[in-house]
Design an enzyme around this catalytic site. Structure first.
Site, PDB file in Angstrom:
ATOM      1  N   GLU A  19       0.860  -1.189   0.000  1.00 41.91           N
ATOM      2  CA  GLU A  19       0.000   0.000   0.000  1.00 41.91           C
ATOM      3  C   GLU A  19       0.889   1.229   0.000  1.00 41.91           C
ATOM      4  OE1 GLU A  19      -3.315   0.500   3.074  1.00 41.91           O
ATOM      5  OE2 GLU A  19      -1.879   1.994   3.769  1.00 41.91           O
ATOM      6  N   ARG A 124     -14.801   2.932   5.811  1.00 44.46           N
ATOM      7  CA  ARG A 124     -15.528   4.013   6.447  1.00 44.46           C
ATOM      8  C   ARG A 124     -14.654   5.249   6.589  1.00 44.46           C
ATOM      9  NH1 ARG A 124     -16.760   4.192  12.726  1.00 44.46           N
ATOM     10  NH2 ARG A 124     -14.596   4.887  12.551  1.00 44.46           N
TER      11      ARG A 124
HETATM   12  P1  FAD Z   1     -16.697  -0.245   9.192  1.00 48.09           P
HETATM   13  O1  FAD Z   1     -16.658  -1.581   8.567  1.00 48.09           O
HETATM   14  O2  FAD Z   1     -17.839   0.647   8.868  1.00 48.09           O
HETATM   15  O3  FAD Z   1     -16.612  -0.441  10.775  1.00 48.09           O
HETATM   16  C1  FAD Z   1     -16.368   0.660  11.641  1.00 48.09           C
HETATM   17  C2  FAD Z   1     -16.901   0.338  13.025  1.00 48.09           C
HETATM   18  O4  FAD Z   1     -18.323   0.328  13.015  1.00 48.09           O
HETATM   19  C3  FAD Z   1     -16.494  -1.037  13.546  1.00 48.09           C
HETATM   20  O5  FAD Z   1     -16.302  -0.936  14.940  1.00 48.09           O
HETATM   21  C4  FAD Z   1     -17.687  -1.928  13.232  1.00 48.09           C
HETATM   22  O6  FAD Z   1     -17.777  -3.021  14.129  1.00 48.09           O
HETATM   23  C5  FAD Z   1     -18.834  -0.932  13.435  1.00 48.09           C
HETATM   24  N1  FAD Z   1     -20.003  -1.190  12.588  1.00 48.09           N
HETATM   25  C6  FAD Z   1     -20.024  -1.528  11.295  1.00 48.09           C
HETATM   26  N2  FAD Z   1     -21.293  -1.627  10.846  1.00 48.09           N
HETATM   27  C7  FAD Z   1     -22.081  -1.330  11.884  1.00 48.09           C
HETATM   28  C8  FAD Z   1     -23.501  -1.219  12.062  1.00 48.09           C
HETATM   29  N3  FAD Z   1     -24.345  -1.474  11.072  1.00 48.09           N
HETATM   30  N4  FAD Z   1     -23.981  -0.855  13.305  1.00 48.09           N
HETATM   31  C9  FAD Z   1     -23.125  -0.595  14.319  1.00 48.09           C
HETATM   32  N5  FAD Z   1     -21.789  -0.685  14.214  1.00 48.09           N
HETATM   33  C10 FAD Z   1     -21.273  -1.038  13.000  1.00 48.09           C
HETATM   34  N6  FAD Z   1      -8.480   5.002   6.507  1.00 48.09           N
HETATM   35  C11 FAD Z   1      -8.391   6.079   5.689  1.00 48.09           C
HETATM   36  O7  FAD Z   1      -8.793   7.183   6.098  1.00 48.09           O
HETATM   37  N7  FAD Z   1      -7.867   5.953   4.434  1.00 48.09           N
HETATM   38  C12 FAD Z   1      -7.430   4.774   3.924  1.00 48.09           C
HETATM   39  O8  FAD Z   1      -6.977   4.711   2.788  1.00 48.09           O
HETATM   40  C13 FAD Z   1      -7.508   3.622   4.765  1.00 48.09           C
HETATM   41  N8  FAD Z   1      -7.090   2.404   4.340  1.00 48.09           N
HETATM   42  C14 FAD Z   1      -7.228   1.309   5.154  1.00 48.09           C
HETATM   43  C15 FAD Z   1      -6.848   0.036   4.675  1.00 48.09           C
HETATM   44  C16 FAD Z   1      -6.980  -1.086   5.494  1.00 48.09           C
HETATM   45  C17 FAD Z   1      -6.585  -2.429   4.964  1.00 48.09           C
HETATM   46  C18 FAD Z   1      -7.463  -0.947   6.816  1.00 48.09           C
HETATM   47  C19 FAD Z   1      -7.566  -2.150   7.706  1.00 48.09           C
HETATM   48  C20 FAD Z   1      -7.844   0.294   7.292  1.00 48.09           C
HETATM   49  C21 FAD Z   1      -7.752   1.434   6.476  1.00 48.09           C
HETATM   50  N9  FAD Z   1      -8.152   2.695   6.909  1.00 48.09           N
HETATM   51  C22 FAD Z   1      -8.052   3.783   6.071  1.00 48.09           C
HETATM   52  C23 FAD Z   1      -8.651   2.884   8.277  1.00 48.09           C
HETATM   53  C24 FAD Z   1     -10.180   2.704   8.364  1.00 48.09           C
HETATM   54  O9  FAD Z   1     -10.829   3.732   7.649  1.00 48.09           O
HETATM   55  C25 FAD Z   1     -10.551   2.759   9.849  1.00 48.09           C
HETATM   56  O10 FAD Z   1     -10.076   1.628  10.513  1.00 48.09           O
HETATM   57  C26 FAD Z   1     -12.013   3.028  10.174  1.00 48.09           C
HETATM   58  O11 FAD Z   1     -12.104   3.401  11.536  1.00 48.09           O
HETATM   59  C27 FAD Z   1     -12.939   1.831   9.984  1.00 48.09           C
HETATM   60  O12 FAD Z   1     -13.132   1.545   8.667  1.00 48.09           O
HETATM   61  P2  FAD Z   1     -13.968   0.233   8.220  1.00 48.09           P
HETATM   62  O13 FAD Z   1     -14.093   0.310   6.754  1.00 48.09           O
HETATM   63  O14 FAD Z   1     -13.415  -0.984   8.826  1.00 48.09           O
HETATM   64  O15 FAD Z   1     -15.391   0.593   8.895  1.00 48.09           O
END
Ligand code: FAD
Length: 317
Positions: A19, A124
């Site tokens: 990445e 997210r």
């Molecule tokens: P989600 O899957 O939406 O989860 C977020 C939280 O909400 C979790 O605690 C989950 O359990 C909870 N949740 C999900 N759905 C629900 C629901 N329906 N009701 C209640 N709770 C729920 N960040 C950046 O800003 N830019 C990037 O380019 C970036 N790249 C990343 C790449 C990887 C491989 C990883 C692992 C992380 C990356 N991140 C990046 C960080 C990421 O944006 C954060 O970790 C963020 O806080 C969560 O994103 P997510 O997509 O996992 O969110």
């Protein structure tokens, strides 16, 4: 080509990928290429390109502080396309909920489609720097599963506002994030896995994990994910520890544990040059075990200087 197709084509062989973080506004793109160039001999079939959301800065004007909203690291799409043409690899731009309306996301996806980008990672995003918790952008998504659904809809020719343009269908392969040590906001790992399953049900094709330093956490996570009905590839994300400060920073920012053996080895180092070497050796050990276990891809968080990822790849690929 899709990430899942690369995995299938590899026929059990572990692939190498990494990445990159988009440069700070005003920085030369050549620095980025200088870091990518030495990694190309290990044939990454795809490279992830992060997206950074907006933040507030305060500019002094007539003795008053004026608040401005800026994106300090723009360029995700431009860099993705430049990687595709310069290196003939599949770029994987990250698409965020935070900082973007659903319409802006749709336009970004349409651009990606025209530019023949086959993969995206749907995330997210984190809270803005001044916020304690993530707050959805007005007109944007709250959780990544909603973003995955929007991309899946577009793959079926379904645009926002119920516009059905079935002659225009995208065909994105969708990656999502997974957390072997649970996401920091999730009340339990089981609940977090349910949320991951919701992303898979919405159309995710593969998972990339948050960094971890103890492989057992990854192996347990994969087993638990399978038990929860998640049967798509789970790509381990590896970050080589690089400076002493990471001992505090990584647990704080990513809510992960570091193994005692690694902490002791870092503590015994006399400077950060020695820490960087410890980080490389630890990541090599981790990667060898993961490769022997048959993981589809070893995906590295390179974050700036790539000499450590190069040293790891040399030992593995
Ligand atoms: P989600 O899957 O939406 O989860 C977020 C939280 O909400 C979790 O605690 C989950 O359990 C909870 N949740 C999900 N759905 C629900 C629901 N329906 N009701 C209640 N709770 C729920 N960040 C950046 O800003 N830019 C990037 O380019 C970036 N790249 C990343 C790449 C990887 C491989 C990883 C692992 C992380 C990356 N991140 C990046 C960080 C990421 O944006 C954060 O970790 C963020 O806080 C969560 O994103 P997510 O997509 O996992 O969110």
């Amino acid at each position: 080509m899709k990430v899942t197709e690369h995995i299938k084509k590899a026929n059990g062989k572990t692939l190498f990928s990494f990445e990159i973080v988009t440069p700070v506004k005003g920085k030369n793109i050549q620095d980025l290429y200088n870091n990518i160039d030495p990694l190309m001999e290990f044939n990454p079939p795809f490279i992830d390109v992060t997206t950074s959301r907006e933040e507030y800065v305060y500019v002094e004007k007539n003795g008053l502080l004026d608040r401005k909203t800026v994106r300090k690291r723009p360029g995700t799409l431009g860099i993705s396309v430049s990687l595709k043409h310069k290196y003939n690899v599949d770029p994987v731009p990250h698409i965020l909920c935070g900082g973007f309306t659903k319409e802006e996301t749709e336009y970004m996806l349409v651009d990606c489609h025209y530019l023949e980008i086959d993969n995206v990672v749907a995330l997210r995003g984190d809270a803005m720097k001044h916020q304690k918790y993530f707050e959805p952008t007005k007109g944007g998504h709250t959780y990544a599963c909603e973003l995955v659904q929007q991309i899946t809809d577009l793959n079926n020719g379904k645009f926002l506002h119920e516009e059905n343009l079935t002659q225009f269908k995208t065909d994105f392969c969708i990656g999502v994030a997974g957390y072997p040590e649970k996401h920091m906001e999730a009340p339990s790992l089981q609940t977090d896995l349910k949320r991951l399953k919701a992303k898979v049900d919405a159309g995710a094709d593969y998972v990339v994990t948050q960094m971890f330093f103890d492989n057992q956490k990854y192996f347990d996570f994969v087993e638990m994910a399978k038990a929860a009905g998640i049967n798509i590839p789970i790509i381990p994300g590896i970050k080589p520890l690089a400076v002493n400060r990471h001992l505090q920073l990584l647990p704080h920012v990513f809510s992960i544990d570091l193994p005692e053996e690694l902490i002791n080895a870092v503590d015994a180092c006399k400077d950060n040059k020695a820490v960087r070497q410890v980080g490389i050796e630890w990541a090599i050990k981790q990667s060898k075990e993961l490769k022997a276990a048959g993981v589809p891809v070893l995906h590295y968080y390179s974050m700036g200087k790539s000499d450590n990822v190069q040293a790891i790849a040399e030992a593995l690929f």
